[in-house]
Design an enzyme around this catalytic site. Structure first.
Site, short mmCIF file in Angstrom:
data_model
loop_
_atom_site.label_atom_id
_atom_site.label_comp_id
_atom_site.label_asym_id
_atom_site.label_seq_id
_atom_site.Cartn_x
_atom_site.Cartn_y
_atom_site.Cartn_z
N TYR A 1 31.97 -20.32 25.51
CA TYR A 1 30.96 -19.95 24.39
C TYR A 1 30.59 -21.24 23.75
CZ TYR A 1 29.05 -18.07 20.28
OH TYR A 1 28.05 -17.70 19.45
N ASP B 1 33.69 -29.18 23.26
CA ASP B 1 33.15 -28.29 22.15
C ASP B 1 34.54 -27.98 21.55
OD1 ASP B 1 32.58 -26.35 20.46
OD2 ASP B 1 31.22 -25.40 21.81
N LYS C 1 33.20 -24.94 12.41
CA LYS C 1 34.19 -23.62 11.85
C LYS C 1 35.18 -24.22 10.92
CE LYS C 1 33.50 -20.15 15.05
NZ LYS C 1 32.99 -20.52 16.80
C1 LIG Z 1 31.66 -20.57 16.99
C2 LIG Z 1 31.41 -21.53 18.09
C3 LIG Z 1 30.07 -22.17 18.31
C4 LIG Z 1 29.17 -21.69 17.51
O1 LIG Z 1 29.07 -22.17 16.30
P1 LIG Z 1 28.34 -21.58 15.02
O2 LIG Z 1 28.62 -22.31 13.74
O3 LIG Z 1 28.56 -20.17 14.88
O4 LIG Z 1 26.81 -21.67 15.33
C5 LIG Z 1 29.96 -23.03 19.12
N1 LIG Z 1 31.17 -23.40 19.97
C6 LIG Z 1 32.26 -22.90 19.93
C7 LIG Z 1 33.52 -23.14 20.76
C8 LIG Z 1 32.48 -21.86 18.73
O5 LIG Z 1 33.69 -21.24 19.12
#
Ligand SMILES: *Cc1c(COP(=O)(O)O)cnc(C)c1O
Length: 434
Positions: A154, A255, A284
């Site tokens: 994700y 990521d 986050k």
């Molecule tokens: C939450 C998340 C995103 C997206 O971040 P947003 O601030 O919600 O746009 C991207 N990659 C990972 C791994 C995430 O957990």
């Protein structure tokens, strides 16, 4: 000040006008009305199943690692508010953003040196992809513009991130025909502690080799795949990716938006493998859950490559780039984290989750229980009944947000032992009832 709305009036207006995440309009589930939050507790505007306070098992989607209403973070926000809450970042700079960027370079893996401040995780992934594609374009290799990832991932909800989310059963399946078509490897075999499977390593290496001429980058969540299924894998696979990317001339993007800032037991999950990416996204927990901000970091190799190109600039510049308020709180949040024995706190929570969730293994309908760092997951053998599971957790005085076949928790690091135990009871209740 306007008259406060009653909870009932608020819910009615909410239903009439307000979209919620992944929701229909109007909403089908009644959201709980939160009045305030402090420490690890959300205070509701009215009692629900006998509780007006819920222990937060979600850290507001991985972000509120220090809990709510923290005096240090409040002070950082207040102090900055009195100076300025925002100025544009084109042609101007300021101490909060500069400090934050320097601090991020200091604490992330070694060759990462340059920082692009973005306003959300998804945007930071867009920027990462743009960096990688432009790096190859500048190098005279414009055909290298696809991405490779493994299934089960994700990376956010905007267009490029959606294209590297798990293409099946996820939230973006609807768009599979319209999104850029990326290269997908199989899911990494499960288990943090399991030995890397040579057959899987060969599969990934072979895919990278076969598509090398059209691949700009490999992008993955290191060690923990979050919203794509809450799966853990061996850090060994990150070394496989690093070696294959180097061998075949492909950039590597981690990521770390969910895993960053200690959640998996290391400050960044890349440290489990001793591997550095070329580009890394954080978000986050960056601001301790206070304000929206994310960042894309890259090596000098990537930045210099872009600068040597025919178009030497990175054409991206969000209006609220480098927001001073968010940057100030982010600096304070990082200092707060590193100024304490956070590893000990995460270990303590890990031990509490292991102890409290063990009984879930015996529950009917439970397929697997897994814990890593301050992340606890109960996977069911069926789709969870979200309303029933949420109600069961609330009945225990805990806020959880299950999805698909998963009831899970990632509590704030400040959660005390009794509250960790209570969260575990709620996860078990949700798994039983959901
Ligand atoms: C939450 C998340 C995103 C997206 O971040 P947003 O601030 O919600 O746009 C991207 N990659 C990972 C791994 C995430 O957990």
């Amino acid at each position: 000040m306007p008259e406060p709305l009653s909870p009932a009036a608020l819910r009615e207006l909410d239903r009439a006008h307000v979209w919620h995440p992944y929701g229909p309009m109007p909403g089908r589930q009644e959201p709980l009305v939160v009045e305030s939050a402090s420490g690890v507790r959300l205070r509701l505007a009215e009692p629900v199943h006998g509780h007006t306070e819920l222990v937060d098992g979600m850290s507001s989607w991985w972000s509120a690692v220090h809990g709510y209403n923290h005096p240090v973070l409040n002070e950082a926000a207040r102090g900055q508010l009195d100076r300025m809450s925002h100025v544009m970042f084109g042609g101007l700079t300021h101490e909060p953003a500069v400090r934050l960027a320097a601090r991020l370079v200091e604490i992330t893996p070694e060759p990462l040196r340059h920082v692009f401040l973005a306003d959300s995780g998804s945007v930071s992934v867009e920027v990462a992809v743009k960096m990688c594609l432009q790096y190859w374009r500048s190098a005279g290799r414009p055909a290298k513009r696809r991405l490779l990832t493994w299934r089960g991932g994700y990376h956010g909800d905007t267009w490029q991130p959606m294209s590297v989310c798990d293409p099946e059963g996820g939230m973006h399946e609807l768009w599979s025909g319209a999104l850029p078509r990326q290269v997908f490897a199989a899911e990494p075999p499960a288990g943090y502690d399991s030995e890397p499977d040579p057959a899987y390593a060969a599969h990934v290496r072979e895919l990278i080799e076969r598509h090398a001429d059209e691949l700009a980058a490999v992008i993955v969540e290191p060690v923990v795949q979050g919203a794509g299924g809450m799966r853990f894998h061996s850090p060994g696979y990150l070394r496989v990716l690093r070696e294959a990317c180097d061998a075949y001339g492909v950039l590597l993007v981690f990521d770390e938006i969910a895993t960053g800032f200690g959640r998996t037991g290391k400050l960044f999950a890349a440290e489990h493998a001793g591997v550095s990416p070329d580009v890394m996204c954080v978000g986050k927990a960056l601001t301790g859950g206070y304000l929206t901000m994310a960042a894309t970091l890259c090596t000098s190799e990537v930045a210099d490559g872009i600068s040597r190109g025919e178009v030497p600039v990175l054409a991206h510049g969000p209006t609220f780039m480098g927001n001073p308020l968010a940057a100030s709180v982010a600096c304070a949040s990082i200092d707060l984290l590193l100024g304490q024995d956070w590893q000990q706190e995460v270990k303590r929570i890990e031990a509490g989750l292991n102890e409290g969730l063990a009984v879930a293994r015996e529950l009917p309908g439970v397929r697997e229980v897994r814990v890593l760092g301050a992340i606890g997951v109960v996977q069911l053998d069926h789709e969870v009944d979200m309303a029933a599971a949420t109600a069961a957790a609330v009945g225990e005085g805990v806020w959880l947000r299950p999805f698909r076949d998963l009831v899970y928790t990632m509590p704030p690091y400040v959660t005390g032992e009794d509250d960790v135990a209570r969260i575990c009871r709620a996860v078990c209740a949700a798994a039983r009832e959901g």
